[in-house]
Motif scaffolding. Structure first.
Motif, short mmCIF file in Angstrom:
data_model
loop_
_atom_site.label_atom_id
_atom_site.label_comp_id
_atom_site.label_asym_id
_atom_site.label_seq_id
_atom_site.Cartn_x
_atom_site.Cartn_y
_atom_site.Cartn_z
N ALA A 294 0.84 -1.20 0.00
CA ALA A 294 0.00 0.00 0.00
C ALA A 294 0.87 1.25 0.00
O ALA A 294 0.61 2.21 -0.75
N LEU A 295 1.90 1.27 0.83
CA LEU A 295 2.76 2.45 0.94
C LEU A 295 3.59 2.65 -0.32
O LEU A 295 3.90 3.79 -0.70
N THR A 296 3.96 1.55 -0.99
CA THR A 296 4.68 1.66 -2.26
C THR A 296 3.82 2.34 -3.31
O THR A 296 4.28 3.24 -4.04
N VAL A 297 2.57 1.92 -3.41
CA VAL A 297 1.64 2.54 -4.37
C VAL A 297 1.46 4.02 -4.02
O VAL A 297 1.47 4.90 -4.90
N LEU A 298 1.30 4.32 -2.73
CA LEU A 298 1.09 5.69 -2.28
C LEU A 298 2.29 6.57 -2.62
O LEU A 298 2.13 7.74 -2.97
N SER A 299 3.49 6.01 -2.52
CA SER A 299 4.71 6.79 -2.78
C SER A 299 4.81 7.25 -4.22
O SER A 299 5.60 8.15 -4.54
N GLU A 300 4.01 6.66 -5.11
CA GLU A 300 4.04 7.04 -6.52
C GLU A 300 3.21 8.30 -6.79
O GLU A 300 3.26 8.85 -7.90
N LEU A 301 2.45 8.75 -5.78
CA LEU A 301 1.70 10.00 -5.91
C LEU A 301 2.61 11.18 -5.55
O LEU A 301 3.61 11.02 -4.86
N GLU A 302 2.23 12.36 -6.01
CA GLU A 302 2.99 13.56 -5.69
C GLU A 302 2.98 13.79 -4.17
O GLU A 302 1.95 13.61 -3.52
N PRO A 303 4.14 14.18 -3.59
CA PRO A 303 4.17 14.47 -2.15
C PRO A 303 3.18 15.57 -1.78
O PRO A 303 3.04 16.55 -2.50
N SER A 304 2.47 15.37 -0.68
CA SER A 304 1.50 16.36 -0.21
C SER A 304 1.11 16.02 1.21
O SER A 304 1.39 14.92 1.70
N ASP A 305 0.44 16.95 1.87
CA ASP A 305 -0.05 16.69 3.23
C ASP A 305 -1.07 15.56 3.20
O ASP A 305 -1.15 14.75 4.13
N THR A 306 -1.86 15.49 2.13
CA THR A 306 -2.87 14.43 2.02
C THR A 306 -2.21 13.07 1.89
O THR A 306 -2.65 12.10 2.53
N ARG A 307 -1.17 12.98 1.07
CA ARG A 307 -0.45 11.71 0.93
C ARG A 307 0.12 11.28 2.28
O ARG A 307 0.06 10.10 2.64
N GLU A 308 0.66 12.23 3.02
CA GLU A 308 1.21 11.92 4.34
C GLU A 308 0.12 11.44 5.28
O GLU A 308 0.31 10.48 6.03
N ALA A 309 -1.05 12.08 5.23
CA ALA A 309 -2.16 11.68 6.09
C ALA A 309 -2.64 10.28 5.75
O ALA A 309 -2.96 9.48 6.64
N LEU A 310 -2.70 9.95 4.47
CA LEU A 310 -3.10 8.60 4.05
C LEU A 310 -2.12 7.56 4.57
O LEU A 310 -2.51 6.47 5.01
N GLU A 311 -0.84 7.88 4.53
CA GLU A 311 0.16 6.96 5.07
C GLU A 311 -0.02 6.77 6.57
O GLU A 311 0.06 5.64 7.08
N VAL A 312 -0.30 7.85 7.28
CA VAL A 312 -0.52 7.77 8.73
C VAL A 312 -1.70 6.85 9.05
O VAL A 312 -1.62 6.00 9.94
N VAL A 313 -2.80 7.02 8.32
CA VAL A 313 -3.99 6.21 8.58
C VAL A 313 -3.72 4.75 8.24
O VAL A 313 -4.13 3.84 8.97
N ALA A 314 -3.01 4.51 7.15
CA ALA A 314 -2.68 3.12 6.76
C ALA A 314 -1.81 2.46 7.82
O ALA A 314 -2.00 1.29 8.17
N ARG A 315 -0.85 3.19 8.36
CA ARG A 315 0.01 2.62 9.41
C ARG A 315 -0.78 2.36 10.68
O ARG A 315 -0.55 1.35 11.36
N PHE A 316 -1.72 3.23 10.98
CA PHE A 316 -2.58 3.01 12.16
C PHE A 316 -3.37 1.72 12.02
O PHE A 316 -3.48 0.94 12.97
N VAL A 317 -3.89 1.49 10.82
CA VAL A 317 -4.66 0.27 10.54
C VAL A 317 -3.85 -0.97 10.90
O VAL A 317 -4.37 -1.95 11.43
N ASN A 318 -2.56 -0.93 10.63
CA ASN A 318 -1.71 -2.10 10.82
C ASN A 318 -1.15 -2.22 12.23
O ASN A 318 -0.57 -3.23 12.59
N GLN A 319 -1.34 -1.18 13.05
CA GLN A 319 -0.78 -1.18 14.40
C GLN A 319 -1.84 -1.08 15.49
O GLN A 319 -1.51 -1.09 16.67
#
Length: 322
Positions: A294-319
């Motif tokens: 999931a994070l690999t796919v996300l990294s292919e998007l342009e850097p932004s606050d939204t991309r960072e927030a999506l990564e945070v939520v995805a990591r929360f899901v797994n922890q």
């Protein structure tokens, strides 16, 4: 940035979505209204609406009212599937509260689920975009197929890993994927971005359900909101159980315990075997692999606050612990 900061940033939006959900479950039939409202007021993480909100920010024409409508529709589909799932599983507790079937009976629960599906479709119909309706309806069809697969696989300790993964794809990953893709679509994101977040949501959803299955063994009732080993007692064979039964020395003992007539003592013994077999560790590694995808796919998007927030939520899901 952590999950709670992300959640707080969208708290007002999520409250608006909750208000919309409450309006959506109004009915002249007191039983339908009461049972639907009971499920709504039991709470939940509202992960799917949050993903829809976040992914809508990746577009260039965000209309908050349209995004709220889409997010509420997705959550109604999720709620409907929970009601039906509890009937199939004979579940009595969810999120620390009695399930709709426990309080009202199986037949009213099934009609409550149907009512929520209908309300979801009705709400979505206010968005004049055929693509939204096609993707959502296809998702509902595949979710239904997943429920049938789950019934088929009850108490089957010889099912393949492929069966399990296909089941959780339809049970959970699909709707999280749809939350992301439809959120991005409503927000006016490009076709490429929609495709990326659809895949991101899929991989995140797979990790989400695997961790959910782990929590059936590693969690506590007060935190998770249902008894430990509850899925196993209902016959839902998840990856920690499959791994223990098929690939460890504890497999024979575990197989002797699991059956449709197993007692609470059998469940407790089975939970202990799974905990001590390495099955939980293996499942967590599998969830980690999906999260990394999931994070690999996300990294292919342009850097932004939204991309960072999506990564945070995805990591929360797994922890998460609940």
């Amino acid at each position: 940035m952590d999950f709670h900061q992300v959640y707080d940033e969208y708290r007002t939006d999520l409250q608006e979505i909750d208000t919309l959900l409450k309006h959506s479950v109004v009915s002249e039939n007191d039983l339908l209204a009461s049972s639907s409202l009971q499920l709504l007021e039991a709470g939940g993480k509202r992960i799917r609406p949050l993903f829809a909100l976040l992914c809508s920010e990746l577009g260039d024409r965000v209309d908050r009212e349209r995004v709220h409508t889409l997010a509420a529709s997705v959550e109604l589909v999720h709620m409907a599937s929970l009601v039906h799932d509890d009937v199939i599983d004979d579940a009595s507790v969810r999120r620390g509260h009695p399930t709709v079937r426990a309080q009202y009976g199986n037949r009213p629960a099934m009609y409550t689920g149907d009512f929520l599906f209908a309300r979801a479709i009705s709400l979505l119909s206010s968005l004049a975009d055929t693509d939204l309706h096609v993707e959502m309806s296809n998702a509902i069809v595949r979710m239904t197929e997943g429920e049938i697969d789950q019934i088929r696989d009850f108490f089957d300790l010889d099912q393949s890993l492929k069966n399990y993964l296909r089941r959780i794809e339809r049970k959970t990953a699909l709707l999280i994927s749809v939350s992301c893709s439809l959120g991005a679509t409503v927000g006016g994101a490009s076709t490429s971005v929609v495709s990326h977040v659809r895949r991101f949501g899929y991989f995140t959803g797979m990790a989400f359900q695997i961790i959910d299955d782990v929590l059936d063994f590693s969690g506590t009732e007060s935190v998770v909101g249902k008894p430990v080993g509850n899925d196993l007692w209902q016959g839902n064979i998840t990856y920690p159980v499959l791994y223990t039964a098929q690939r460890t020395d504890q497999g024979v003992a575990l197989r002797s315990l699991i059956s449709p007539t197993m007692t609470k003592e059998d469940v407790a013994a089975a939970v202990s075997l799974v905990r001590n077999s390495g099955g939980i560790d293996q499942a967590e590694r599998l969830a980690e692999r999906y999260l990394n995808k999931a994070l690999t796919v996300l990294s292919e998007l342009e850097p932004s606050d939204t991309r960072e927030a999506l990564e945070v939520v995805a990591r929360f899901v797994n922890q998460r612990l609940y």
